[in-house]
Write an enzyme that holds these catalytic residues in place. Structure first.
Site, mmCIF file in Angstrom:
data_model
loop_
_atom_site.group_PDB
_atom_site.id
_atom_site.type_symbol
_atom_site.label_atom_id
_atom_site.label_comp_id
_atom_site.label_asym_id
_atom_site.label_seq_id
_atom_site.Cartn_x
_atom_site.Cartn_y
_atom_site.Cartn_z
ATOM 1 C CG ASP A 1 -1.942 -1.066 1.253
ATOM 2 O OD1 ASP A 1 -2.912 -0.938 0.497
ATOM 3 O OD2 ASP A 1 -1.786 -2.029 2.023
ATOM 4 N NE ARG B 1 0.938 0.048 4.285
ATOM 5 C CZ ARG B 1 -0.098 0.389 5.033
ATOM 6 N NH1 ARG B 1 0.071 1.235 6.042
ATOM 7 N NH2 ARG B 1 -1.299 -0.097 4.807
ATOM 8 N NE ARG C 1 -6.310 5.376 2.514
ATOM 9 C CZ ARG C 1 -6.806 4.171 2.816
ATOM 10 N NH1 ARG C 1 -7.540 4.009 3.927
ATOM 11 N NH2 ARG C 1 -6.604 3.152 2.007
ATOM 12 C CE LYS D 1 -6.215 1.218 -1.524
ATOM 13 N NZ LYS D 1 -5.101 0.733 -0.692
ATOM 14 C CG HIS D 2 -11.438 0.325 -0.262
ATOM 15 N ND1 HIS D 2 -11.070 1.660 -0.286
ATOM 16 C CD2 HIS D 2 -10.465 -0.317 0.437
ATOM 17 C CE1 HIS D 2 -9.935 1.816 0.395
ATOM 18 N NE2 HIS D 2 -9.541 0.635 0.837
ATOM 19 C CG HIS E 1 -8.033 -0.252 9.442
ATOM 20 N ND1 HIS E 1 -8.427 0.731 8.563
ATOM 21 C CD2 HIS E 1 -7.037 -0.939 8.829
ATOM 22 C CE1 HIS E 1 -7.680 0.659 7.466
ATOM 23 N NE2 HIS E 1 -6.844 -0.348 7.596
ATOM 24 C CG ASP F 1 -9.215 -3.824 2.992
ATOM 25 O OD1 ASP F 1 -7.979 -3.985 3.169
ATOM 26 O OD2 ASP F 1 -9.764 -2.718 3.106
#
Length: 331
Positions: free
Chosen positions: A63, A71, A135, A165-166, A178, A247
């Site tokens: 990601d 990351r 995002r 996505k998503h 999450h 996901d």
């Protein structure tokens, strides 16, 4: 035969036991997180070792959206504005979007990563959770489709495959999946007009990721990832025929054991399951539950990987300077 799973290694290096586990379980691909990333040299070694563990050129995902979801970070890699900030700030938003993703692709390809979990085609809504909002690329179907399309083109030009996505739409979520399960209660006509529309316009993309979200008008009892009704809608109404991954199974939006989540996702119609946290016991449960890739999944996976190619020639420093000039930011 290959397991219908994408797994995340535990740390910076692939130990002998973990390599043996991956060899025996043979996941379709791997995904990397910040825990797996230190230096370019270390990362190249890790991606090489992961592929060696399964004896093939397995896809390696990350990601790397830029902004908060990034990351790979300085000092070895560039930092990028949050996507919505860049779209609003850039003097030529679509050109900046292509440059951003072409530059990200160059960084990924150089360390052996060939799939990026981007672009996003969710729409900004008044209630969009703050974890997701910046995002995203905008609040109109046409604008988001254009931005997602050109982002995918930038990644492909750099030798990296995009993941849309998503699906079938996460923008109305007012909680973070999450941590808990979002639920959306609006008429199906509203979902068709906004949430589903960008994905229908981008249905030709080769890979996609599901949304952990309950859409009451589609299936009030199950989140899209584990809902056969939602999967039929994605395949038949939205028309997406690419490789569809879940996901992350370890997100708290899903219920049941990790094995049950994997089994339910595949039974609903997902092609492959995504498990990210590197926990060996959980990964073993995923492998035991997800099964092997069947003919249709293999067809979609092969079609996606057939898009892998060497990057187009580019002056990366010139592209970086151009992006900085468009956004007023150093990259």
């Amino acid at each position: 035969m290959t397991a219908a799973a994408i797994l995340g290694p535990e740390g910076l290096r692939l130990g002998r036991d973990e390599a043996a586990f991956f060899r025996d379980s043979d996941p379709w691909g791997f995904i990397l997180f910040a825990r797996n990333i230190d230096t370019p040299e270390q990362l190249r070694r890790l991606t090489g070792d992961l592929r060696a563990s399964v004896g093939r050129d397995a896809p390696i995902l990350i990601d790397q959206e830029g902004g908060r979801v990034q990351r790979m970070r300085p000092p070895h890699w560039n930092a990028y504005l949050p996507a919505l900030d860049q779209m609003q700030r850039a003097s030529d938003p679509l050109r900046a979007q292509w440059l951003r993703h072409r530059l990200i692709a160059a960084e990924l390809f150089e360390v052996g990563i060939d799939v990026n979990c981007a672009p996003l085609a969710d729409l900004v809504e008044p209630q969009t959770h703050h974890i997701l909002r910046n995002r995203l690329y905008g609040d109109t179907v046409e604008g988001v489709v254009a931005a997602a399309r050109i982002a995918a083109e930038g990644l492909l030009a750099g030798g990296v495959l995009p993941v849309l996505k998503h699906i079938p739409g996460y923008g109305r979520a007012s909680v973070d999946s999450h941590k808990s399960l979002p639920r959306v209660s609006v008429p199906l006509e509203d979902l068709r007009a906004r949430d589903f529309a960008p994905f229908a316009a981008l249905k030709d993309m080769a890979m996609g990721m599901t949304a952990h979200i309950v859409l009451d008008a589609v299936d009030p009892d199950r989140p899209a990832t584990t809902s056969a009704r939602a999967m039929r809608l994605i395949r038949e109404e939205i028309g997406f025929d690419g490789l569809l991954m879940t996901d992350d199974l370890s997100m708290e939006a899903l219920s049941g054991s990790i094995g049950e989540r994997a089994e339910n996702s595949i039974a609903a119609g997902c092609d492959v399951v995504l498990h990210c946290n590197g926990d060996r016991e959980e990964m073993a449960a995923v492998i035991a539950s997800c099964g092997l890739m069947g003919p249709e999944t293999t067809r979609r996976a092969d079609a996606a990987l057939a898009q892998r190619r060497m990057p187009e020639l580019a002056d990366i420093e010139a592209l970086r300077d151009e992006l900085g000039a468009l956004t007023g930011e150093d990259t």
